[in-house]
Scaffold this motif. Sequence first.
Motif, mmCIF file in Angstrom:
data_model
loop_
_atom_site.group_PDB
_atom_site.id
_atom_site.type_symbol
_atom_site.label_atom_id
_atom_site.label_comp_id
_atom_site.label_asym_id
_atom_site.label_seq_id
_atom_site.Cartn_x
_atom_site.Cartn_y
_atom_site.Cartn_z
ATOM 1 N N ASN A 66 -35.178 -25.026 -82.726
ATOM 2 C CA ASN A 66 -35.456 -24.118 -83.841
ATOM 3 C C ASN A 66 -36.212 -24.840 -84.960
ATOM 4 O OD1 ASN A 66 -35.299 -21.498 -84.946
ATOM 5 N ND2 ASN A 66 -33.563 -22.069 -86.232
ATOM 6 N N SER A 67 -37.270 -25.562 -84.574
ATOM 7 C CA SER A 67 -37.999 -26.369 -85.539
ATOM 8 C C SER A 67 -39.492 -26.375 -85.237
ATOM 9 C CB SER A 67 -37.464 -27.806 -85.556
ATOM 10 O OG SER A 67 -37.601 -28.403 -84.283
ATOM 11 N N ILE A 68 -40.274 -26.681 -86.278
ATOM 12 C CA ILE A 68 -41.728 -26.738 -86.145
ATOM 13 C C ILE A 68 -42.243 -28.055 -86.729
ATOM 14 C CG2 ILE A 68 -41.972 -24.228 -86.272
ATOM 15 C CD1 ILE A 68 -42.964 -24.556 -89.132
ATOM 16 N N MET A 69 -43.442 -28.429 -86.302
ATOM 17 C CA MET A 69 -44.183 -29.529 -86.907
ATOM 18 C C MET A 69 -45.656 -29.134 -86.953
ATOM 19 S SD MET A 69 -42.668 -33.249 -85.766
ATOM 20 C CE MET A 69 -43.072 -33.133 -84.038
ATOM 21 N N PHE A 70 -46.427 -29.910 -87.704
ATOM 22 C CA PHE A 70 -47.871 -29.701 -87.753
ATOM 23 C C PHE A 70 -48.577 -30.973 -87.294
ATOM 24 C CE2 PHE A 70 -46.294 -26.463 -90.576
ATOM 25 C CZ PHE A 70 -47.132 -25.378 -90.340
ATOM 26 N N LEU A 71 -49.647 -30.781 -86.513
ATOM 27 C CA LEU A 71 -50.445 -31.881 -85.989
ATOM 28 C C LEU A 71 -51.858 -31.794 -86.543
ATOM 29 C CD1 LEU A 71 -49.459 -31.615 -82.204
ATOM 30 C CD2 LEU A 71 -48.243 -32.849 -84.017
ATOM 31 N N ASP A 72 -52.572 -32.937 -86.552
ATOM 32 C CA ASP A 72 -53.984 -32.904 -86.927
ATOM 33 C C ASP A 72 -54.844 -32.662 -85.689
ATOM 34 O OD1 ASP A 72 -54.234 -35.322 -85.551
ATOM 35 O OD2 ASP A 72 -54.282 -36.554 -87.365
ATOM 36 N N LYS A 73 -56.154 -32.750 -85.821
ATOM 37 C CA LYS A 73 -57.057 -32.407 -84.720
ATOM 38 C C LYS A 73 -56.976 -33.383 -83.553
ATOM 39 C CE LYS A 73 -61.082 -34.756 -86.721
ATOM 40 N NZ LYS A 73 -62.488 -34.577 -87.189
ATOM 41 N N THR A 74 -56.379 -34.556 -83.779
ATOM 42 C CA THR A 74 -56.195 -35.512 -82.690
ATOM 43 C C THR A 74 -54.795 -35.404 -82.081
ATOM 44 O OG1 THR A 74 -55.401 -37.317 -84.101
ATOM 45 C CG2 THR A 74 -57.789 -37.096 -83.832
ATOM 46 N N LEU A 75 -54.062 -34.364 -82.461
ATOM 47 C CA LEU A 75 -52.693 -34.107 -81.999
ATOM 48 C C LEU A 75 -51.728 -35.196 -82.449
ATOM 49 C CD1 LEU A 75 -53.224 -32.649 -78.409
ATOM 50 C CD2 LEU A 75 -53.396 -31.530 -80.635
ATOM 51 N N SER A 76 -52.018 -35.802 -83.593
ATOM 52 C CA SER A 76 -51.104 -36.743 -84.225
ATOM 53 C C SER A 76 -50.266 -35.998 -85.261
ATOM 54 C CB SER A 76 -51.878 -37.875 -84.914
ATOM 55 O OG SER A 76 -52.660 -38.583 -83.972
ATOM 56 N N VAL A 77 -49.031 -36.460 -85.460
ATOM 57 C CA VAL A 77 -48.120 -35.768 -86.375
ATOM 58 C C VAL A 77 -48.678 -35.780 -87.793
ATOM 59 C CG1 VAL A 77 -45.815 -35.756 -87.372
ATOM 60 C CG2 VAL A 77 -46.117 -36.286 -84.953
ATOM 61 N N PHE A 78 -48.720 -34.581 -88.398
ATOM 62 C CA PHE A 78 -49.333 -34.384 -89.712
ATOM 63 C C PHE A 78 -48.271 -34.222 -90.793
ATOM 64 C CE2 PHE A 78 -51.814 -31.667 -92.729
ATOM 65 C CZ PHE A 78 -52.829 -32.568 -92.976
ATOM 66 N N THR A 79 -47.129 -33.644 -90.433
ATOM 67 C CA THR A 79 -46.048 -33.417 -91.386
ATOM 68 C C THR A 79 -44.703 -33.737 -90.727
ATOM 69 O OG1 THR A 79 -45.687 -31.116 -90.715
ATOM 70 C CG2 THR A 79 -47.314 -31.510 -92.462
ATOM 71 N N GLU A 80 -43.691 -33.853 -91.549
ATOM 72 C CA GLU A 80 -42.349 -34.033 -91.021
ATOM 73 C C GLU A 80 -41.866 -32.739 -90.369
ATOM 74 O OE1 GLU A 80 -39.747 -35.370 -94.071
ATOM 75 O OE2 GLU A 80 -40.784 -37.281 -94.364
ATOM 76 N N ARG A 81 -40.874 -32.872 -89.527
ATOM 77 C CA ARG A 81 -40.297 -31.719 -88.840
ATOM 78 C C ARG A 81 -39.650 -30.767 -89.839
ATOM 79 N NH1 ARG A 81 -36.691 -32.943 -83.596
ATOM 80 N NH2 ARG A 81 -38.400 -34.464 -83.503
ATOM 81 N N ILE A 82 -39.860 -29.471 -89.640
ATOM 82 C CA ILE A 82 -39.237 -28.444 -90.471
ATOM 83 C C ILE A 82 -38.166 -27.753 -89.645
ATOM 84 C CG2 ILE A 82 -39.593 -26.296 -91.760
ATOM 85 C CD1 ILE A 82 -42.497 -27.230 -92.226
ATOM 86 N N GLN A 83 -36.932 -27.865 -90.079
ATOM 87 C CA GLN A 83 -35.811 -27.252 -89.374
ATOM 88 C C GLN A 83 -35.586 -25.854 -89.926
ATOM 89 O OE1 GLN A 83 -34.295 -29.100 -86.862
ATOM 90 N NE2 GLN A 83 -33.451 -27.102 -86.273
ATOM 91 N N LEU A 84 -35.785 -24.836 -89.088
ATOM 92 C CA LEU A 84 -35.711 -23.455 -89.570
ATOM 93 C C LEU A 84 -34.291 -23.038 -89.937
ATOM 94 C CD1 LEU A 84 -38.250 -21.768 -87.119
ATOM 95 C CD2 LEU A 84 -38.648 -22.631 -89.429
ATOM 96 N N ASP A 85 -33.302 -23.687 -89.360
ATOM 97 C CA ASP A 85 -31.923 -23.409 -89.757
ATOM 98 C C ASP A 85 -31.729 -23.636 -91.253
ATOM 99 O OD1 ASP A 85 -31.904 -24.561 -86.843
ATOM 100 O OD2 ASP A 85 -30.074 -23.364 -87.008
ATOM 101 N N GLN A 86 -32.425 -24.628 -91.796
ATOM 102 C CA GLN A 86 -32.296 -24.939 -93.212
ATOM 103 C C GLN A 86 -32.983 -23.913 -94.098
ATOM 104 O OE1 GLN A 86 -33.669 -28.977 -93.678
ATOM 105 N NE2 GLN A 86 -32.064 -29.832 -92.358
ATOM 106 N N LEU A 87 -33.779 -23.034 -93.473
ATOM 107 C CA LEU A 87 -34.412 -21.937 -94.213
ATOM 108 C C LEU A 87 -33.626 -20.646 -94.044
ATOM 109 C CD1 LEU A 87 -38.172 -22.593 -93.298
ATOM 110 C CD2 LEU A 87 -36.798 -23.581 -95.136
ATOM 111 N N ASP A 88 -32.401 -20.777 -93.547
ATOM 112 C CA ASP A 88 -31.512 -19.635 -93.300
ATOM 113 C C ASP A 88 -32.080 -18.726 -92.214
ATOM 114 O OD1 ASP A 88 -29.171 -18.180 -93.651
ATOM 115 O OD2 ASP A 88 -30.076 -16.844 -95.142
#
Length: 240
Positions: A66-88
């Motif tokens: 139940n989480s998402i992340m964002f990657l750049d155009k080289t498929l490298s991690v762009f942001t930290e993991r976002i846990q959707l549970d923490q968004l209720d």
Amino acid sequence: AEIQGKFKSVYADNLDNFFAINSKNNLVKFNENGGILYSFDDKSFPVHHADFTNPLRILIFNQQQNSIMFLDKTLSVFTERIQLDQLDIPYTSFVAASRDNNFWVFDDTKQSLKKYNQQSQQISNSGNLISVVGENFQPIQIQENENKVYALDSLKGLYQFDYLGTFLFHYKEVIGTRIRINGKNIVFLKDNQLYLYDIILMEKSKINLPQRLKIVDFALSQKKLVVLTEQNLQIFRSGL
């Protein structure tokens, strides 16, 4: 062109790059000849879905975590993991990226379409959609296109919302397992066959490919139609 291999889903961005999630839930980016340019294969984050609305900020989703992340155009991690549970949001069937670098989530529990900014703050909420559309529904895909958001239910059809999540229209004839919006056309997959639905004329027609294929998934860019079968990926020039 053909690319042999076992894949679960296929995608394209507006720069005519195309991608696939393979049988190991790794995300792969291909060049025009089908060679692998980059891959994301983090064993701690199997990819179940990806969104290329912004090709420089690619959203990936792991439904089990139940989480998402964002990657750049080289498929490298762009942001930290976002846990959707923490968004209720304890459970969601689908998430989607937005062109303004934000993201959409369908909250299955509250039956509402929500939009969050880069700081994971909620910036819009459709409210409970049962009172609006008159029934419970389960999106299997969400796509933003030209300040509209589309949520596909495989049994009930395609629902259109504005950029704030306000319900606009129900395309009852667009029933399938995958959609791609291209200008005034909706391309969708149903029973291994591609169809085109003209939004202006509200007419549906079959899309005939040079050869008969059992289509599992497809992706559409400005110049290419990429078709996923059980055996391979096939790439066609697109006139859609």
